[in-house]
Design a protein around this motif. Structure first.
Motif, PDB file in Angstrom:
ATOM      1  N   VAL A 367       0.830  -1.203   0.000  1.00 42.09           N
ATOM      2  CA  VAL A 367       0.000   0.000   0.000  1.00 42.09           C
ATOM      3  C   VAL A 367       0.861   1.249   0.000  1.00 42.09           C
ATOM      4  CG1 VAL A 367      -1.638   1.356   1.357  1.00 42.09           C
ATOM      5  CG2 VAL A 367      -2.010  -1.094   1.058  1.00 42.09           C
ATOM      6  N   LYS A 368       1.910   1.243   0.826  1.00 44.56           N
ATOM      7  CA  LYS A 368       2.801   2.411   0.904  1.00 44.56           C
ATOM      8  C   LYS A 368       3.517   2.640  -0.426  1.00 44.56           C
ATOM      9  CE  LYS A 368       4.738   3.263   4.762  1.00 44.56           C
ATOM     10  NZ  LYS A 368       5.574   3.241   5.999  1.00 44.56           N
ATOM     11  N   LEU A 369       3.966   1.569  -1.072  1.00 44.12           N
ATOM     12  CA  LEU A 369       4.628   1.695  -2.364  1.00 44.12           C
ATOM     13  C   LEU A 369       3.661   2.230  -3.407  1.00 44.12           C
ATOM     14  CD1 LEU A 369       7.040   1.248  -4.236  1.00 44.12           C
ATOM     15  CD2 LEU A 369       6.339  -1.156  -4.462  1.00 44.12           C
ATOM     16  N   ARG A 370       2.439   1.697  -3.418  1.00 42.32           N
ATOM     17  CA  ARG A 370       1.427   2.166  -4.358  1.00 42.32           C
ATOM     18  C   ARG A 370       1.125   3.643  -4.156  1.00 42.32           C
ATOM     19  NH1 ARG A 370      -3.807   3.394  -2.519  1.00 42.32           N
ATOM     20  NH2 ARG A 370      -4.115   1.305  -1.666  1.00 42.32           N
ATOM     21  N   GLN A 371       1.076   4.114  -2.938  1.00 46.27           N
ATOM     22  CA  GLN A 371       0.799   5.522  -2.669  1.00 46.27           C
ATOM     23  C   GLN A 371       1.933   6.422  -3.146  1.00 46.27           C
ATOM     24  OE1 GLN A 371      -0.010   5.237   1.560  1.00 46.27           O
ATOM     25  NE2 GLN A 371      -2.214   5.033   1.245  1.00 46.27           N
ATOM     26  N   ARG A 372       3.168   5.945  -3.021  1.00 48.40           N
ATOM     27  CA  ARG A 372       4.306   6.726  -3.515  1.00 48.40           C
ATOM     28  C   ARG A 372       4.265   6.842  -5.042  1.00 48.40           C
ATOM     29  NH1 ARG A 372       8.974   3.849   0.228  1.00 48.40           N
ATOM     30  NH2 ARG A 372       8.513   4.981   2.178  1.00 48.40           N
ATOM     31  N   VAL A 373       3.915   5.747  -5.711  1.00 43.81           N
ATOM     32  CA  VAL A 373       3.797   5.775  -7.173  1.00 43.81           C
ATOM     33  C   VAL A 373       2.690   6.742  -7.583  1.00 43.81           C
ATOM     34  CG1 VAL A 373       3.167   4.404  -9.202  1.00 43.81           C
ATOM     35  CG2 VAL A 373       4.713   3.452  -7.474  1.00 43.81           C
ATOM     36  N   HIS A 374       1.588   6.718  -6.840  1.00 43.23           N
ATOM     37  CA  HIS A 374       0.456   7.611  -7.102  1.00 43.23           C
ATOM     38  C   HIS A 374       0.910   9.075  -7.051  1.00 43.23           C
ATOM     39  CE1 HIS A 374      -3.825   7.826  -7.682  1.00 43.23           C
ATOM     40  NE2 HIS A 374      -4.019   8.606  -6.640  1.00 43.23           N
ATOM     41  N   LEU A 375       1.689   9.411  -6.037  1.00 48.95           N
ATOM     42  CA  LEU A 375       2.213  10.778  -5.908  1.00 48.95           C
ATOM     43  C   LEU A 375       3.168  11.103  -7.054  1.00 48.95           C
ATOM     44  CD1 LEU A 375       2.907  10.896  -2.054  1.00 48.95           C
ATOM     45  CD2 LEU A 375       1.232  12.282  -3.295  1.00 48.95           C
ATOM     46  N   GLY A 376       3.969  10.130  -7.452  1.00 52.30           N
ATOM     47  CA  GLY A 376       4.913  10.353  -8.534  1.00 52.30           C
ATOM     48  C   GLY A 376       4.221  10.675  -9.853  1.00 52.30           C
ATOM     49  N   PHE A 377       3.121   9.974 -10.148  1.00 53.07           N
ATOM     50  CA  PHE A 377       2.390  10.262 -11.377  1.00 53.07           C
ATOM     51  C   PHE A 377       1.713  11.623 -11.321  1.00 53.07           C
ATOM     52  CE2 PHE A 377       2.650   5.680 -12.490  1.00 53.07           C
ATOM     53  CZ  PHE A 377       3.148   5.851 -13.769  1.00 53.07           C
ATOM     54  N   ALA A 378       1.259  12.015 -10.154  1.00 55.59           N
ATOM     55  CA  ALA A 378       0.672  13.357 -10.026  1.00 55.59           C
ATOM     56  C   ALA A 378       1.720  14.425 -10.353  1.00 55.59           C
ATOM     57  CB  ALA A 378       0.126  13.561  -8.620  1.00 55.59           C
ATOM     58  N   ALA A 379       2.963  14.212  -9.907  1.00 57.68           N
ATOM     59  CA  ALA A 379       4.035  15.159 -10.219  1.00 57.68           C
ATOM     60  C   ALA A 379       4.323  15.190 -11.716  1.00 57.68           C
ATOM     61  CB  ALA A 379       5.297  14.771  -9.442  1.00 57.68           C
ATOM     62  N   LEU A 380       4.292  14.027 -12.368  1.00 57.41           N
ATOM     63  CA  LEU A 380       4.480  13.981 -13.819  1.00 57.41           C
ATOM     64  C   LEU A 380       3.361  14.717 -14.544  1.00 57.41           C
ATOM     65  CD1 LEU A 380       5.734  10.356 -14.613  1.00 57.41           C
ATOM     66  CD2 LEU A 380       6.902  12.498 -15.146  1.00 57.41           C
ATOM     67  N   PHE A 381       2.139  14.564 -14.069  1.00 56.92           N
ATOM     68  CA  PHE A 381       1.005  15.280 -14.655  1.00 56.92           C
ATOM     69  C   PHE A 381       1.238  16.784 -14.604  1.00 56.92           C
ATOM     70  CE2 PHE A 381      -1.229  11.580 -15.379  1.00 56.92           C
ATOM     71  CZ  PHE A 381      -2.552  11.783 -15.715  1.00 56.92           C
ATOM     72  N   LEU A 382       1.698  17.272 -13.462  1.00 60.93           N
ATOM     73  CA  LEU A 382       1.957  18.706 -13.317  1.00 60.93           C
ATOM     74  C   LEU A 382       2.970  19.171 -14.347  1.00 60.93           C
ATOM     75  CD1 LEU A 382       1.759  21.407 -11.788  1.00 60.93           C
ATOM     76  CD2 LEU A 382       3.508  20.542 -10.214  1.00 60.93           C
ATOM     77  N   ALA A 383       4.067  18.434 -14.508  1.00 63.99           N
ATOM     78  CA  ALA A 383       5.116  18.829 -15.448  1.00 63.99           C
ATOM     79  C   ALA A 383       4.599  18.847 -16.885  1.00 63.99           C
ATOM     80  CB  ALA A 383       6.308  17.883 -15.309  1.00 63.99           C
ATOM     81  N   LEU A 384       3.836  17.828 -17.278  1.00 61.32           N
ATOM     82  CA  LEU A 384       3.361  17.738 -18.652  1.00 61.32           C
ATOM     83  C   LEU A 384       2.288  18.772 -18.967  1.00 61.32           C
ATOM     84  CD1 LEU A 384       3.336  13.871 -19.113  1.00 61.32           C
ATOM     85  CD2 LEU A 384       4.797  15.507 -20.294  1.00 61.32           C
ATOM     86  N   VAL A 385       1.425  19.088 -18.010  1.00 67.21           N
ATOM     87  CA  VAL A 385       0.431  20.146 -18.227  1.00 67.21           C
ATOM     88  C   VAL A 385       1.129  21.474 -18.499  1.00 67.21           C
ATOM     89  CG1 VAL A 385      -1.380  21.534 -17.137  1.00 67.21           C
ATOM     90  CG2 VAL A 385      -1.444  19.056 -16.950  1.00 67.21           C
ATOM     91  N   LEU A 386       2.206  21.742 -17.780  1.00 73.68           N
ATOM     92  CA  LEU A 386       2.963  22.977 -18.002  1.00 73.68           C
ATOM     93  C   LEU A 386       3.620  22.975 -19.389  1.00 73.68           C
ATOM     94  CD1 LEU A 386       4.603  23.460 -14.478  1.00 73.68           C
ATOM     95  CD2 LEU A 386       2.561  24.563 -15.408  1.00 73.68           C
ATOM     96  N   VAL A 387       4.026  21.789 -19.871  1.00 77.87           N
ATOM     97  CA  VAL A 387       4.580  21.692 -21.229  1.00 77.87           C
ATOM     98  C   VAL A 387       3.493  22.012 -22.260  1.00 77.87           C
ATOM     99  CG1 VAL A 387       5.499  20.113 -22.963  1.00 77.87           C
ATOM    100  CG2 VAL A 387       6.403  20.069 -20.631  1.00 77.87           C
ATOM    101  N   PHE A 388       2.289  21.463 -22.083  1.00 74.92           N
ATOM    102  CA  PHE A 388       1.183  21.759 -23.008  1.00 74.92           C
ATOM    103  C   PHE A 388       0.802  23.238 -22.958  1.00 74.92           C
ATOM    104  CE2 PHE A 388       0.247  17.110 -22.923  1.00 74.92           C
ATOM    105  CZ  PHE A 388       0.242  16.915 -24.291  1.00 74.92           C
ATOM    106  N   LYS A 389       0.967  23.851 -21.813  1.00 76.25           N
ATOM    107  CA  LYS A 389       0.711  25.292 -21.706  1.00 76.25           C
ATOM    108  C   LYS A 389       1.656  26.068 -22.609  1.00 76.25           C
ATOM    109  CE  LYS A 389      -0.771  29.232 -19.976  1.00 76.25           C
ATOM    110  NZ  LYS A 389      -2.082  29.790 -20.393  1.00 76.25           N
ATOM    111  N   MET A 390       2.907  25.639 -22.672  1.00 76.22           N
ATOM    112  CA  MET A 390       3.881  26.308 -23.542  1.00 76.22           C
ATOM    113  C   MET A 390       3.554  26.081 -25.021  1.00 76.22           C
ATOM    114  SD  MET A 390       7.565  25.844 -21.615  1.00 76.22           S
ATOM    115  CE  MET A 390       7.442  24.089 -21.340  1.00 76.22           C
TER     116      MET A 390
END
Length: 489
Positions: A367-390
């Motif tokens: 469960v703890k590992l899955r939650q860390r992966v979940h947070l990691g994908f959220a961070a990737l989403f943030l980065a890619l949305v900013l790329v699409f903004k550009m």
């Protein structure tokens, strides 16, 4: 309407989502997160999947594209029907027979570990790019109509929205999303119907009269008969079928919800019901697009494409309609992002990390590992949305379909090879084929003027990609022994 009031409504809507999440995620486990304990109600799944399938890109881009393409999107919609039937009666029986949590485990059983990892990898890439493109579109509209005037920067808006999504999916996963998607789909459809009714009243037209005016202005044209055109109707219909086959039937996010239903029969009813609802809803979106283009000249609105719908709502419609539009827009935003992050987490944990095969991890550690992966994908989403903004493309629906052509093509080739042949693969060469085919497609598209003359590639690029992968896999394969065939049949 005051941006501060609209912002307050947005917060109130999120609080409602949190209430649903709290009620559905108590005592949640990894099985709840990944497949909802195989106990989801098929009617709720079908209705909620409408919101996931449509997303903010459909809500904004499909009506906006009517000015350029007329009702041409209906060509793709016809193909969707054939695609959903194929998924229901070809792929779902396979997934249920193998009792899959991740659909890409089929590739492991049938074609080997490299095919399995390639399929999961391309899903991760496709969902990351496609979901963040959809998320960018809606966040950008919220930024323009509300948050710019409050002095809130785009990056902070994106961060807060992703934080909201994390809060209500962090624990419950699919078990929660089935319910929140149902709520959000309801709000989105109420918004769609309300906007259609209001515009008909504002234009003082009946449905028949409005369709006649759309026809007179060339807005209701459905079929493109020019063979060389990327929008040629046969290409669009066939491509629509393959888009559903890949973006639904070979997509972990969509199948994760579908196979969370207990029985195959109920899961098939889910998909067929979804098909009927989608035909009605997408037809209504096209009709809304026609109304917007009839109303724009009267109101003096010059915006086009993705900017047309928001411009008319925020600048020319009353406060009540603006509120409905906001809630519907946000309701279109969340299903396309929450399910994607959850499915990406599931695929990475199950298919890449092998979390369910690791005896060294306790349930709490998993469960703890899955939650860390979940947070990691959220961070990737943030980065890619900013790329699409550009990048700031004028019509995101085209960007999303182009991403699908390149990233779902390998999945199409892998699944087709597994289902249609009984051959085995030379495992180490599979990634070479699955990566090489999209690169060949890119070269073909860049040089199509020289290679294809007046013919222009459209959505059939997805099928070309899949065919190249299939051909490459055949080249690195050999006949399968009869006893192995029987074991995997």
């Amino acid at each position: 309407m005051s941006p501060a009031l609209l912002f307050a409504i947005l917060i109130a809507y999120f609080v409602l989502l949190l209430g649903v999440a709290w009620a559905t995620s108590r005592n949640a486990t990894n099985d709840s997160f990944f497949i909802g304990n195989k106990s989801s109600n098929w009617m709720l799944v079908a209705f909620g999947m409408v919101g996931t399938t449509l997303s903010g890109a459909t809500f904004i881009s499909v009506p906006g594209a009517v000015g350029h393409d007329g009702f041409g999107y209906a060509q793709i919609l016809i193909g969707y029907v054939f695609g959903y039937i194929a998924v229901a009666f070809i792929l779902l029986p396979l997934y249920y027979r193998l009792k899959l949590t991740s659909i890409y485990h089929y590739l492991d059983v049938r074609l080997g570990r490299r095919a399995y990892q390639s399929g999961a990898g391309f899903f991760i890439l496709s969902r990351l790019l496609g979901a963040t493109a959809r998320l960018y579109l809606v966040v950008n509209i919220l930024q323009v109509i509300i948050l710019d005037s409050l002095g809130i920067p785009f990056w902070l808006t994106t961060l807060v929205i992703l934080g909201m999504i994390l809060v209500y999916t962090y624990q419950g996963g699919v078990k929660t999303i089935v319910w929140t998607d149902t709520l959000q789909t309801t709000c989105m459809l109420i918004g769609l119907v309300a906007c259609v009714v209001f515009l008909l009243n504002r234009l003082d037209l009946s449905v028949a009269e409005s369709l006649a005016q759309m026809d007179a202005r060339g807005l209701s044209t459905v079929f493109t008969t020019a063979v060389d055109s990327p929008s040629f109707y046969l290409k669009q219909i066939v491509a629509g079928a393959f888009i559903v086959l890949t973006m639904t039937g070979m997509d972990q996010e969509m199948m994760q919800k579908t196979i969370s239903v207990k029985t195959l029969a109920d899961s098939q009813k889910n998909l067929l019901s979804l098909t009927v609802i989608l035909v009605i809803v997408l037809s209504l979106f096209l009709f809304l697009g026609g109304l917007l283009h009839l109303y724009a000249p009267i109101a003096g609105v010059t915006a086009t494409g993705d900017k047309l719908f928001p411009a008319i709502v925020t600048g020319h419609l009353p406060a009540s309609v603006q509120i409905i539009f906001l809630i519907a827009l946000v309701s279109a935003l969340f299903p396309s992002a929450d399910g994607a992050i959850t499915a990406l987490t599931s695929t990475f944990c199950i298919d890449i990390l092998g979390i369910q095969r690791r005896a060294d991890l306790s349930e709490a550690q998993q469960v703890k590992l899955r939650q860390r992966v979940h947070l990691g994908f959220a961070a990737l989403f943030l980065a890619l949305v900013l790329v699409f903004k550009m990048i700031d493309n004028a019509s995101m629906i085209g960007v999303i379909l182009k991403i699908a052509a390149y990233t779902y093509g390998p999945l199409l080739g892998l699944f087709a090879f597994g289902i249609l042949t009984s051959r085995t693969l030379t495992d180490p060469l599979v990634p070479v084929v699955t990566i090489g085919a999209p690169l060949i497609c890119a070269l073909l598209e860049l040089n199509q003027a020289h290679l294809l003359g007046s013919y222009r590639l459209g959505l059939e690029l997805l099928m070309v990609n899949g065919i190249l992968v299939f051909a490459g896999l055949w080249a690195i394969s050999q006949p399968q022994k009869l006893d192995v065939v029987a074991a995997t049949a």
